[in-house]
Design a protein around this motif. Sequence first.
Motif, PDB file in Angstrom:
ATOM      1  N   ALA A  13       3.232  33.251   8.119  1.00  0.00           N
ATOM      2  CA  ALA A  13       3.363  32.163   7.068  1.00  0.00           C
ATOM      3  C   ALA A  13       3.776  31.015   7.987  1.00  0.00           C
ATOM      4  CB  ALA A  13       4.681  32.439   6.141  1.00  0.00           C
ATOM      5  N   SER A  14       4.480  31.202   8.975  1.00  0.00           N
ATOM      6  CA  SER A  14       4.762  29.704   9.759  1.00  0.00           C
ATOM      7  C   SER A  14       3.416  29.186  10.356  1.00  0.00           C
ATOM      8  CB  SER A  14       5.833  30.165  10.763  1.00  0.00           C
ATOM      9  OG  SER A  14       6.946  30.504  10.352  1.00  0.00           O
ATOM     10  N   PHE A  15       2.605  30.190  10.929  1.00  0.00           N
ATOM     11  CA  PHE A  15       1.401  29.971  11.473  1.00  0.00           C
ATOM     12  C   PHE A  15       0.558  29.322  10.392  1.00  0.00           C
ATOM     13  CE2 PHE A  15       1.187  32.955  15.403  1.00  0.00           C
ATOM     14  CZ  PHE A  15       2.385  32.281  15.800  1.00  0.00           C
ATOM     15  N   ALA A  16       0.674  29.780   9.298  1.00  0.00           N
ATOM     16  CA  ALA A  16      -0.494  29.195   8.238  1.00  0.00           C
ATOM     17  C   ALA A  16       0.383  27.849   7.640  1.00  0.00           C
ATOM     18  CB  ALA A  16      -0.345  29.916   6.907  1.00  0.00           C
ATOM     19  N   ALA A  17       1.598  27.652   7.971  1.00  0.00           N
ATOM     20  CA  ALA A  17       2.086  26.252   7.262  1.00  0.00           C
ATOM     21  C   ALA A  17       1.658  25.069   8.549  1.00  0.00           C
ATOM     22  CB  ALA A  17       3.754  26.350   7.475  1.00  0.00           C
ATOM     23  N   ILE A  18       1.462  25.520   9.557  1.00  0.00           N
ATOM     24  CA  ILE A  18       1.190  24.417  10.608  1.00  0.00           C
ATOM     25  C   ILE A  18      -0.312  24.354  10.679  1.00  0.00           C
ATOM     26  CG2 ILE A  18       3.423  24.619  11.739  1.00  0.00           C
ATOM     27  CD1 ILE A  18       2.334  26.185  14.123  1.00  0.00           C
ATOM     28  N   GLY A  19      -1.013  25.372  10.333  1.00  0.00           N
ATOM     29  CA  GLY A  19      -2.639  25.369  10.276  1.00  0.00           C
ATOM     30  C   GLY A  19      -3.193  26.151  11.283  1.00  0.00           C
ATOM     31  N   LEU A  20      -2.295  26.794  12.067  1.00  0.00           N
ATOM     32  CA  LEU A  20      -2.797  27.681  13.324  1.00  0.00           C
ATOM     33  C   LEU A  20      -3.351  28.800  12.596  1.00  0.00           C
ATOM     34  CD1 LEU A  20      -2.667  27.856  16.287  1.00  0.00           C
ATOM     35  CD2 LEU A  20      -0.744  29.103  16.227  1.00  0.00           C
ATOM     36  N   SER A  21      -3.221  29.509  11.511  1.00  0.00           N
ATOM     37  CA  SER A  21      -3.846  30.620  10.962  1.00  0.00           C
ATOM     38  C   SER A  21      -5.234  30.038  10.575  1.00  0.00           C
ATOM     39  CB  SER A  21      -3.049  31.286   9.996  1.00  0.00           C
ATOM     40  OG  SER A  21      -1.884  31.789  10.201  1.00  0.00           O
ATOM     41  N   ALA A  22      -5.474  28.971  10.031  1.00  0.00           N
ATOM     42  CA  ALA A  22      -6.694  28.629   9.676  1.00  0.00           C
ATOM     43  C   ALA A  22      -7.633  28.289  10.951  1.00  0.00           C
ATOM     44  CB  ALA A  22      -6.589  27.511   8.806  1.00  0.00           C
ATOM     45  N   LEU A  23      -7.008  27.874  11.952  1.00  0.00           N
ATOM     46  CA  LEU A  23      -7.544  27.641  13.158  1.00  0.00           C
ATOM     47  C   LEU A  23      -8.065  28.814  13.833  1.00  0.00           C
ATOM     48  CD1 LEU A  23      -8.538  25.539  15.353  1.00  0.00           C
ATOM     49  CD2 LEU A  23      -6.237  25.892  16.406  1.00  0.00           C
ATOM     50  N   ILE A  24      -7.233  29.826  13.644  1.00  0.00           N
ATOM     51  CA  ILE A  24      -7.770  31.217  14.257  1.00  0.00           C
ATOM     52  C   ILE A  24      -8.583  31.721  13.439  1.00  0.00           C
ATOM     53  CG2 ILE A  24      -6.702  33.535  14.910  1.00  0.00           C
ATOM     54  CD1 ILE A  24      -3.898  32.185  15.779  1.00  0.00           C
ATOM     55  N   MET A  25      -8.642  31.648  12.326  1.00  0.00           N
ATOM     56  CA  MET A  25      -9.472  32.456  11.435  1.00  0.00           C
ATOM     57  C   MET A  25     -10.874  31.916  11.374  1.00  0.00           C
ATOM     58  SD  MET A  25      -7.797  35.028  10.370  1.00  0.00           S
ATOM     59  CE  MET A  25      -8.451  35.893   8.826  1.00  0.00           C
ATOM     60  N   SER A  26     -10.923  30.600  11.751  1.00  0.00           N
ATOM     61  CA  SER A  26     -12.114  29.835  11.906  1.00  0.00           C
ATOM     62  C   SER A  26     -12.850  30.010  13.076  1.00  0.00           C
ATOM     63  CB  SER A  26     -11.991  28.459  11.552  1.00  0.00           C
ATOM     64  OG  SER A  26     -11.250  27.647  12.362  1.00  0.00           O
ATOM     65  N   SER A  27     -12.085  30.467  14.070  1.00  0.00           N
ATOM     66  CA  SER A  27     -12.787  30.406  15.622  1.00  0.00           C
ATOM     67  C   SER A  27     -12.786  31.999  15.746  1.00  0.00           C
ATOM     68  CB  SER A  27     -11.461  30.032  16.543  1.00  0.00           C
ATOM     69  OG  SER A  27     -12.183  30.333  17.849  1.00  0.00           O
ATOM     70  N   ALA A  28     -14.264  32.423  15.846  1.00  0.00           N
ATOM     71  CA  ALA A  28     -14.267  33.794  16.177  1.00  0.00           C
ATOM     72  C   ALA A  28     -13.922  34.383  17.313  1.00  0.00           C
ATOM     73  CB  ALA A  28     -15.813  33.764  16.304  1.00  0.00           C
ATOM     74  N   GLN A  29     -13.665  33.423  18.538  1.00  0.00           N
ATOM     75  CA  GLN A  29     -13.228  33.949  19.855  1.00  0.00           C
ATOM     76  C   GLN A  29     -11.588  34.398  19.656  1.00  0.00           C
ATOM     77  OE1 GLN A  29     -14.300  30.882  22.187  1.00  0.00           O
ATOM     78  NE2 GLN A  29     -16.126  31.778  23.060  1.00  0.00           N
ATOM     79  N   ALA A  64      -2.927  40.995   7.972  1.00  0.00           N
ATOM     80  CA  ALA A  64      -1.715  40.213   7.651  1.00  0.00           C
ATOM     81  C   ALA A  64      -1.808  38.671   7.485  1.00  0.00           C
ATOM     82  CB  ALA A  64      -0.339  40.815   8.545  1.00  0.00           C
ATOM     83  N   ALA A  65      -2.604  38.318   8.599  1.00  0.00           N
ATOM     84  CA  ALA A  65      -2.983  36.803   8.794  1.00  0.00           C
ATOM     85  C   ALA A  65      -3.656  36.235   7.686  1.00  0.00           C
ATOM     86  CB  ALA A  65      -3.435  36.581  10.217  1.00  0.00           C
ATOM     87  N   SER A  66      -4.643  37.090   7.083  1.00  0.00           N
ATOM     88  CA  SER A  66      -5.591  36.925   6.314  1.00  0.00           C
ATOM     89  C   SER A  66      -5.099  36.878   4.635  1.00  0.00           C
ATOM     90  CB  SER A  66      -6.878  37.588   6.316  1.00  0.00           C
ATOM     91  OG  SER A  66      -6.655  38.988   6.000  1.00  0.00           O
ATOM     92  N   VAL A  67      -3.806  37.420   4.563  1.00  0.00           N
ATOM     93  CA  VAL A  67      -3.309  37.676   3.043  1.00  0.00           C
ATOM     94  C   VAL A  67      -2.820  36.286   2.695  1.00  0.00           C
ATOM     95  CG1 VAL A  67      -2.039  39.009   1.726  1.00  0.00           C
ATOM     96  CG2 VAL A  67      -3.497  40.224   3.363  1.00  0.00           C
TER      97      VAL A  67
END
Length: 132
Positions: free
Chosen positions: A54-70, A129-132
């Motif tokens: 949730a913290s990663f999502a709040a700062i936008g890191l989850s979206a970055l990880i989910m958009s980066s295939a690597q 868990a990150a994608s939910v």
Amino acid sequence: MQWHQVLGFVAAITPLTLLPGTSFTLVTQQVIAGSRSDGARAAFGSACGLLVHASFAAIGLSALIMSSAQALTGVKLLGGIYLIWLGVSTWRSARRGFEPTARRRWRLPWSQLGGFGQGLWSNVLNPKAASV
């Protein structure tokens, strides 16, 4: 939607919803192998793992990880390596057998992390868990 499409969807999704997830399985294992307080620590660790996501999502890191295939592949590989390590260490411990003395209880190989650490890492390294 027609009734046969709904019926097909329900037939496909029912087994997936009935299977326990990582957190449920870990908490159950902790309660069976230890006590309710061990299960509570594992549940708290799982909740903290979700808080990390949730913290990663709040700062936008989850979206970055989910958009980066690597980056997503890296998280999946770390999670897979962790699961393989758990499996191999469990298998090796089972081959050694149980301790014969009554005072020493057989411990799982990753028990040094404690219930909290196991719960935390099982959720932090879970890309689902990150994608939910």
